[in-house]
Motif scaffolding. Structure first.
Motif, PDB file in Angstrom:
ATOM      1  N   GLY A 272       0.777  -1.230   0.000  1.00 58.84           N
ATOM      2  CA  GLY A 272       0.000   0.000   0.000  1.00 58.84           C
ATOM      3  C   GLY A 272       0.811   1.283   0.000  1.00 58.84           C
ATOM      4  N   VAL A 273       2.131   1.196  -0.222  1.00 55.84           N
ATOM      5  CA  VAL A 273       2.967   2.395  -0.274  1.00 55.84           C
ATOM      6  C   VAL A 273       2.877   3.005  -1.667  1.00 55.84           C
ATOM      7  CG1 VAL A 273       5.325   3.278  -0.098  1.00 55.84           C
ATOM      8  CG2 VAL A 273       4.529   1.516   1.486  1.00 55.84           C
ATOM      9  N   ALA A 274       2.673   4.304  -1.747  1.00 52.71           N
ATOM     10  CA  ALA A 274       2.549   4.974  -3.039  1.00 52.71           C
ATOM     11  C   ALA A 274       3.849   4.865  -3.824  1.00 52.71           C
ATOM     12  CB  ALA A 274       2.184   6.436  -2.835  1.00 52.71           C
ATOM     13  N   THR A 275       3.749   4.544  -5.102  1.00 56.52           N
ATOM     14  CA  THR A 275       4.923   4.464  -5.958  1.00 56.52           C
ATOM     15  C   THR A 275       5.664   5.794  -5.975  1.00 56.52           C
ATOM     16  OG1 THR A 275       3.933   2.796  -7.396  1.00 56.52           O
ATOM     17  CG2 THR A 275       5.723   4.107  -8.327  1.00 56.52           C
ATOM     18  N   GLY A 276       6.970   5.743  -5.731  1.00 59.24           N
ATOM     19  CA  GLY A 276       7.781   6.948  -5.769  1.00 59.24           C
ATOM     20  C   GLY A 276       7.682   7.817  -4.543  1.00 59.24           C
ATOM     21  N   ALA A 277       7.079   7.311  -3.471  1.00 58.62           N
ATOM     22  CA  ALA A 277       6.990   8.101  -2.243  1.00 58.62           C
ATOM     23  C   ALA A 277       8.376   8.478  -1.747  1.00 58.62           C
ATOM     24  CB  ALA A 277       6.234   7.321  -1.170  1.00 58.62           C
TER      25      ALA A 277
ATOM     26  N   THR B 213      18.737 -11.260 -11.416  1.00 61.86           N
ATOM     27  CA  THR B 213      18.316 -10.226 -10.467  1.00 61.86           C
ATOM     28  C   THR B 213      16.815 -10.248 -10.184  1.00 61.86           C
ATOM     29  OG1 THR B 213      18.135  -8.547 -12.206  1.00 61.86           O
ATOM     30  CG2 THR B 213      20.251  -8.715 -11.035  1.00 61.86           C
ATOM     31  N   SER B 214      16.064 -11.098 -10.890  1.00 61.21           N
ATOM     32  CA  SER B 214      14.649 -11.257 -10.538  1.00 61.21           C
ATOM     33  C   SER B 214      14.527 -11.603  -9.060  1.00 61.21           C
ATOM     34  CB  SER B 214      14.018 -12.374 -11.365  1.00 61.21           C
ATOM     35  OG  SER B 214      13.792 -11.972 -12.685  1.00 61.21           O
ATOM     36  N   GLY B 215      13.579 -10.976  -8.394  1.00 61.50           N
ATOM     37  CA  GLY B 215      13.382 -11.192  -6.964  1.00 61.50           C
ATOM     38  C   GLY B 215      14.097 -10.196  -6.083  1.00 61.50           C
ATOM     39  N   SER B 216      14.915  -9.334  -6.661  1.00 55.85           N
ATOM     40  CA  SER B 216      15.647  -8.334  -5.873  1.00 55.85           C
ATOM     41  C   SER B 216      14.677  -7.426  -5.119  1.00 55.85           C
ATOM     42  CB  SER B 216      16.519  -7.470  -6.787  1.00 55.85           C
ATOM     43  OG  SER B 216      17.465  -8.253  -7.482  1.00 55.85           O
ATOM     44  N   PRO B 217      14.906  -7.199  -3.824  1.00 53.03           N
ATOM     45  CA  PRO B 217      14.010  -6.332  -3.060  1.00 53.03           C
ATOM     46  C   PRO B 217      14.235  -4.861  -3.375  1.00 53.03           C
ATOM     47  CG  PRO B 217      15.856  -6.980  -1.692  1.00 53.03           C
ATOM     48  CD  PRO B 217      16.009  -7.734  -2.988  1.00 53.03           C
ATOM     49  N   TRP B 218      13.160  -4.082  -3.337  1.00 55.75           N
ATOM     50  CA  TRP B 218      13.225  -2.622  -3.420  1.00 55.75           C
ATOM     51  C   TRP B 218      12.974  -2.112  -1.999  1.00 55.75           C
ATOM     52  CZ3 TRP B 218      10.320  -0.574  -8.372  1.00 55.75           C
ATOM     53  CH2 TRP B 218      10.716  -1.313  -9.486  1.00 55.75           C
ATOM     54  N   VAL B 219      14.025  -1.617  -1.357  1.00 59.46           N
ATOM     55  CA  VAL B 219      13.968  -1.286   0.072  1.00 59.46           C
ATOM     56  C   VAL B 219      14.068   0.223   0.259  1.00 59.46           C
ATOM     57  CG1 VAL B 219      15.014  -1.686   2.335  1.00 59.46           C
ATOM     58  CG2 VAL B 219      15.060  -3.503   0.609  1.00 59.46           C
TER      59      VAL B 219
ATOM     60  N   VAL C 175       3.028  -3.424  -8.139  1.00 56.19           N
ATOM     61  CA  VAL C 175       2.622  -2.524  -7.058  1.00 56.19           C
ATOM     62  C   VAL C 175       2.036  -3.409  -5.962  1.00 56.19           C
ATOM     63  CG1 VAL C 175       1.074  -0.664  -6.373  1.00 56.19           C
ATOM     64  CG2 VAL C 175       2.220  -0.570  -8.597  1.00 56.19           C
ATOM     65  N   LEU C 176       2.672  -3.424  -4.814  1.00 64.05           N
ATOM     66  CA  LEU C 176       2.278  -4.358  -3.748  1.00 64.05           C
ATOM     67  C   LEU C 176       0.972  -3.901  -3.113  1.00 64.05           C
ATOM     68  CD1 LEU C 176       5.777  -4.919  -2.092  1.00 64.05           C
ATOM     69  CD2 LEU C 176       4.652  -6.287  -3.865  1.00 64.05           C
ATOM     70  N   GLY C 177      -0.062  -4.716  -3.322  1.00 63.15           N
ATOM     71  CA  GLY C 177      -1.390  -4.359  -2.832  1.00 63.15           C
ATOM     72  C   GLY C 177      -2.048  -5.490  -2.073  1.00 63.15           C
ATOM     73  N   ALA C 178      -3.359  -5.630  -2.246  1.00 66.31           N
ATOM     74  CA  ALA C 178      -4.155  -6.555  -1.436  1.00 66.31           C
ATOM     75  C   ALA C 178      -3.743  -8.007  -1.640  1.00 66.31           C
ATOM     76  CB  ALA C 178      -5.635  -6.378  -1.759  1.00 66.31           C
ATOM     77  N   GLU C 179      -3.473  -8.407  -2.881  1.00 63.47           N
ATOM     78  CA  GLU C 179      -3.095  -9.806  -3.120  1.00 63.47           C
ATOM     79  C   GLU C 179      -1.779 -10.140  -2.440  1.00 63.47           C
ATOM     80  OE1 GLU C 179      -3.157 -12.849  -6.849  1.00 63.47           O
ATOM     81  OE2 GLU C 179      -1.832 -11.110  -7.075  1.00 63.47           O
ATOM     82  N   ALA C 180      -0.790  -9.244  -2.555  1.00 58.34           N
ATOM     83  CA  ALA C 180       0.499  -9.473  -1.908  1.00 58.34           C
ATOM     84  C   ALA C 180       0.355  -9.498  -0.393  1.00 58.34           C
ATOM     85  CB  ALA C 180       1.492  -8.389  -2.329  1.00 58.34           C
TER      86      ALA C 180
ATOM     87  N   VAL D  21      10.409  -3.368   2.468  1.00 60.81           N
ATOM     88  CA  VAL D  21      10.366  -3.866   1.095  1.00 60.81           C
ATOM     89  C   VAL D  21       9.066  -3.381   0.465  1.00 60.81           C
ATOM     90  CG1 VAL D  21      10.277  -5.919  -0.378  1.00 60.81           C
ATOM     91  CG2 VAL D  21      11.755  -5.895   1.641  1.00 60.81           C
ATOM     92  N   VAL D  22       9.186  -2.476  -0.513  1.00 57.90           N
ATOM     93  CA  VAL D  22       8.012  -1.889  -1.148  1.00 57.90           C
ATOM     94  C   VAL D  22       7.909  -2.290  -2.612  1.00 57.90           C
ATOM     95  CG1 VAL D  22       7.925   0.054   0.463  1.00 57.90           C
ATOM     96  CG2 VAL D  22       9.284   0.256  -1.637  1.00 57.90           C
ATOM     97  N   GLY D  23       8.786  -3.189  -3.044  1.00 58.19           N
ATOM     98  CA  GLY D  23       8.749  -3.722  -4.399  1.00 58.19           C
ATOM     99  C   GLY D  23       9.646  -4.941  -4.479  1.00 58.19           C
ATOM    100  N   VAL D  24       9.398  -5.765  -5.492  1.00 59.63           N
ATOM    101  CA  VAL D  24      10.209  -6.957  -5.742  1.00 59.63           C
ATOM    102  C   VAL D  24      10.420  -7.042  -7.248  1.00 59.63           C
ATOM    103  CG1 VAL D  24      10.320  -9.476  -5.608  1.00 59.63           C
ATOM    104  CG2 VAL D  24       9.310  -8.174  -3.725  1.00 59.63           C
ATOM    105  N   LEU D  25      11.664  -7.093  -7.677  1.00 62.54           N
ATOM    106  CA  LEU D  25      11.948  -7.050  -9.109  1.00 62.54           C
ATOM    107  C   LEU D  25      11.297  -8.240  -9.806  1.00 62.54           C
ATOM    108  CD1 LEU D  25      15.358  -6.008 -10.604  1.00 62.54           C
ATOM    109  CD2 LEU D  25      13.855  -7.605 -11.782  1.00 62.54           C
ATOM    110  N   GLY D  26      10.415  -7.926 -10.734  1.00 60.84           N
ATOM    111  CA  GLY D  26       9.623  -8.924 -11.454  1.00 60.84           C
ATOM    112  C   GLY D  26       8.481  -8.201 -12.138  1.00 60.84           C
ATOM    113  N   GLY D  27       7.337  -8.852 -12.240  1.00 64.39           N
ATOM    114  CA  GLY D  27       6.180  -8.163 -12.803  1.00 64.39           C
ATOM    115  C   GLY D  27       6.242  -8.076 -14.312  1.00 64.39           C
TER     116      GLY D  27
END
Length: 243
Positions: free
Chosen positions: A150-155, A196-202, A229-234, A208-214
């Motif tokens: 639920g963290v806004a992208t680019g906050a 690098t897939s799976g790399s955390p975005w810290v 974008v980490l939301g309800a499913e995550a 951790v507000v992102g995970v390299l993938g998608g």
């Protein structure tokens, strides 16, 4: 696609030349943004490790806080398919050494969106690793970041740390993510190639507000990477994996 295509369940991809990652803190105004250098062997970097199968590393994962102190997060496309029984996580892996041990993966948790249709908006997964004989979990040894949705992208800016398959040291880069779509975010960081897939975005708060993938399973080029974008499913998957 930024996992390593060494195994039968991977699709071949072109690996571009690998550079290095950023030592800047994950907040605005400290250090250069968008620069990739070799990650320093810090406490924070020790929470990130390489996923190995068949003796070779093919993806990246990181330790996130959980009640059992046994949980790692990565991309769903890193954990699908018929993986060998020797799948292990090696936190802080560097130059062939495993300073914090090798942790066998016991259970995998993939979201329905990925398991049923490989939906790129569901490309996040968790795994539980076996504890040591003395009862220690991986989090007890290296610490953990917090998995936050639920963290806004680019906050804030984030630091991305991962393991290119062609190198035995982690790379890192700090930059500010931007929206790619309502469900996907992207970041400009050079040289994030296969592995690098799976790399955390810290972020600067150790979240951790992102995970390299998608999108495109992390990106079709080395210089632009993506995350769901980490939301309800995550959030739901994290609760299931934690409990």
């Amino acid at each position: 696609m930024k996992r390593t295509p060494h195994f039968s369940f991977y699709v071949a991809t072109v690996l571009l030349a690998v550079g290095s990652s950023s030592v800047a803190a994950a907040d605005d105004g400290s250090g250069p943004l968008g620069v990739t250098t070799v990650a320093a062997p810090t406490t924070q970097a020790a929470r990130v490790g390489a996923l190995f199968v068949g003796g070779r590393h093919f993806c990246t994962a990181s330790v996130v806080h959980s009640p059992r102190h046994d949980l790692i997060v990565t991309a769903a496309h890193c954990l699908d398919g018929d993986l060998d029984d020797d799948l292990v996580f090696v936190p802080g892996y560097r130059n062939g050494k495993a300073p914090y041990g090798r942790w066998k993966i016991e259970r995998r948790y993939l979201p329905d969106g990925w398991a049923k249709g490989e939906d790129e908006d569901s490309d996040v997964a968790f795994a539980a690793v076996a504890e040591r004989g003395d009862g220690e979990g991986v989090e007890d040894v290296v610490g953990a970041n917090r998995f936050v949705t639920g963290v806004a992208t680019g906050a804030t800016a984030v630091t991305v740390t991962g393991y290119p398959s062609s190198r035995d040291v982690p790379i890192s880069c700090t930059n500010k993510p931007v929206a790619h779509s309502r469900t996907q975010q992207r970041i400009a960081c050079p040289d994030f190639t296969g592995g690098t897939s799976g790399s955390p975005w810290v972020n600067g708060d150790g979240q951790v507000v992102g995970v390299l993938g998608g999108h495109e399973e992390g990106g079709a080029t080395a210089d632009i990477s993506y995350s769901v974008v980490l939301g309800a499913e995550a959030a739901s998957l994290y609760r299931d994996a934690s409990n």
